[in-house]
Design an enzyme around this catalytic site. Structure first.
Site, PDB file in Angstrom:
ATOM      1  CB  SER A 175     109.318 113.057  76.811  1.00 12.90           C
ATOM      2  OG  SER A 175     108.819 113.958  77.714  1.00 12.90           O
ATOM      3  CG  ASP A 437     102.962 117.157  74.042  1.00 18.24           C
ATOM      4  OD1 ASP A 437     102.783 117.444  75.244  1.00 18.24           O
ATOM      5  OD2 ASP A 437     104.041 116.721  73.596  1.00 18.24           O
ATOM      6  CG  HIS A 462     104.315 114.028  75.833  1.00 19.85           C
ATOM      7  ND1 HIS A 462     105.032 115.113  75.387  1.00 19.85           N
ATOM      8  CD2 HIS A 462     105.111 113.400  76.724  1.00 19.85           C
ATOM      9  CE1 HIS A 462     106.201 115.140  75.999  1.00 19.85           C
ATOM     10  NE2 HIS A 462     106.283 114.102  76.814  1.00 19.85           N
TER      11      HIS A 462
END
Ligand code: NAG
Ligand code: NAG
Ligand code: NAG
Ligand code: NAG
Ligand code: NAG
Length: 494
Positions: A175, A437, A462
């Site tokens: 991320s 995601d 994710h």
């Protein structure tokens, strides 16, 4: 108290979720945090992986400023074999979670490769406090550039202290820390040999309507009717909000903490986004293995939400939307929903380290206002929701930090100018992404070069490849983990 299911009492979960870093942070602190569970777990883990403290400069870009502070880090030497590489897990927008020192795919790589494992918490999150409070004036020392300089200094000093200067260092992150992992290799190539930049949004953008487009597609991949039902429900709610006579019913339906009041567009946008957040969160983390971090509710999946949205016995689509909200509240032990933007504003402007948004919400939104944007607006017609347009997000920057729309646009442009956005000129960076995601829309989804490979994982969410492997993982997820390992092994021999 809004989405405290994420442990943070901040507004707008979805922002966080975003990157939310899912990773290191205990769930993005904010989003996934579920602090009440992870805290207990953290204590146990600390016994094994003591937190340690590293002296950092407050401002790496001003030689005349000698102020210092202490940054938290963790070490796992269990797998290290003399001569082996050093793995550095990069912390993100929430407290660094020591669960990652105990499990996670990077440790299985470390075991095979004899690596020493370090994790550095990001400045301004968790216990890493560079300033006495979170005033807007102090937050100017919070940026990805300062964070990268922290990493560079940590890398240099640790290498000297432990005789690791000639070892090969590999950075990991998922991320926002995934972006940092890529940028660390890009900006400090002499300090880091390779990076694994998972689910990394490398393109900064003020408006990010594509996020909700992917949410639509991910819901539709479960069942084509599902996003249509969500849209119907959301449209119905938007209609109801036009008539204040319905507010008593809405207050009861969603178990609001106090009677719904809509005085400004910010009030309705905040409420509508909070409810859409139920779907955004579930899509972003669908069927992942965050449970190992102490995260609860991971059994609420796209399949579960679409099951409810298709269940005619519950009533019309609006009633099913209510049922989804109720399920989320039950799952995350939320007694009532605080739909008040003014409470959100009060919490987000509290500058205390023990304030209601200090788990990361105030800091992360500051980074979006001064570096990244990433606002998941309803500005695209190809998505299910209505009512939280870009202006709502941009207004928050002014309300929380006195950052104007012009300043925001300029800051985001500068971020892309500084890092190069999609045009990463570097080598030995692996860029995994998951097809469901929503963040993949800002990531690198095709190989830039043989030395900058994308790893596409169909059907995963994710950061899925970073979590510990499970027997029920999709075969392509297992293959992706192996593929990443083989690339690292090859590069470490170069
Ligand atoms: C509130 O809900 C009740 C019961 O469902 C319904 O009869 C009533 O018409 C609703 N009131 C408004 C103003 O929509
Ligand atoms: C999820 O797990 C919890 C705890 O095990 C359980 O109570 C709940 O019914 C499950 N929910 C769903 C939708 O499977
Ligand atoms: C900020 O939050 C802390 C902790 O909840 C509270 O004690 C303090 O009064 C708040 N400050 C303001 C200005 O609201
Ligand atoms: C907000 O920013 C503007 C311009 O950047 C500045 O003139 C003004 O004084 C600031 N207001 C506050 C309350 O800090
Ligand atoms: C969903 C998505 O964008 N997937 C891409 C991820 O990267 C691979 C390249 O390895 C592309 O082929 C996929 O289209």
């Amino acid at each position: 108290m809004t989405l405290q299911r994420f442990g943070l009492f901040v507004c707008n979960v979805t922002l966080f979720v975003l990157l939310l870093l899912s990773v290191l942070v205990d769930g993005e602190g904010q989003f996934k945090g579920f602090r009440r569970f992870s805290r207990e777990q953290e204590t146990n883990q600390r016994a094994v992986f003591e937190q340690q403290w590293f002296t950092q400069k407050l401002d790496h870009f001003n030689g005349a400023d000698t102020r210092e502070w202490k940054q938290r880090y963790f070490v796992n030497e269990a797998f290290y074999r003399p001569g082996g590489p050093v793995f550095l897990m990069i912390g993100g927008e929430g407290p660094a979670n020591p669960a990652w020192m105990q499990s996670g795919t990077w440790l299985t790589y470390a075991e095979k490769l004899g690596a020493l494992c370090l994790m550095l918490e990001h400045r301004f999150y968790g216990g890493s406090h560079p300033t006495i409070d979170l005033s807007t004036d102090n937050l100017r020392f919070l940026s990805s550039r300062q964070a990268l300089a922290d990493l560079a200094h940590f890398r240099t000093v640790m290498a000297q202290a432990r005789g690791l200067t000639n070892r090969k260092w590999v950075a990991f992150g998922g991320s926002y820390p995934g972006s940092l992992a890529a940028w660390f290799r890009l900006k400090y190539p002499h300090l880091v040999h390779a990076s694994v930049a998972t689910s990394a949004p490398v393109y900064a953008t003020v408006n990010f309507p594509e996020y909700l487009e992917v949410v639509w597609r991910s819901l539709a991949s479960e069942n084509a009717e599902c996003p249509l039902m969500v849209k119907k429900a959301s449209d119905t709610l938007v209609e109801l909000l036009k008539d204040p006579k319905t507010y008593d019913n809405i207050t009861k339906d969603f178990n609001l903490c106090s009677k719904l009041q809509i005085q400004t567009e910010m009030d309705s946008a905040y409420f509508l986004e909070m409810l859409a957040g139920n779907f955004m969160d579930v899509v972003q983390y669908n069927e992942d293995n965050r449970g190992f971090e102490g995260v609860i509710g991971t059994n609420i999946t796209i399949k579960v939400l679409c099951g409810i949205m298709g269940d005619t016995s519950l009533g019309d689509p609006y009633a099913r939307y209510v049922a989804v909200a109720r399920l989320m509240m039950d799952t995350f032990f939320i007694k009532c929903l605080d739909a008040s933007y003014s409470n959100c504003l009060r919490d987000m402007t509290n500058t205390s380290w023990v304030g209601p948004a200090a788990g990361g919400g105030r800091q992360w939104v500051y980074q979006t206002c001064t570096e990244f944007g990433f606002y998941q607006s309803t500005d695209s017609p190809n998505q299910p929701f209505t009512g939280f347009p870009l202006v709502y997000h941009v207004k928050q920057c002014a309300d929380f930090y006195n950052v104007s729309a012009e300043q925001l646009a300029e800051a985001v442009a500068q971020t892309n100018e500084y890092y190069g956005a999609y045009d990463i000129r570097s080598s030995r960076i692996i860029l995994p992404n998951g097809s469901i995601d929503p963040w993949h829309a800002l990531g690198v989804t095709q190989d830039i070069s043989p030395d900058l490979p994308a790893v596409f994982i169909k059907g995963t969410a994710h950061c899925a490849n970073m979590y510990p492997a499970r027997s029920e993982d999709l075969p392509q997820l297992a293959l992706a983990r192996d593929h990443i390992f083989l690339l690292l092994q090859k590069w470490l021999n170069q």
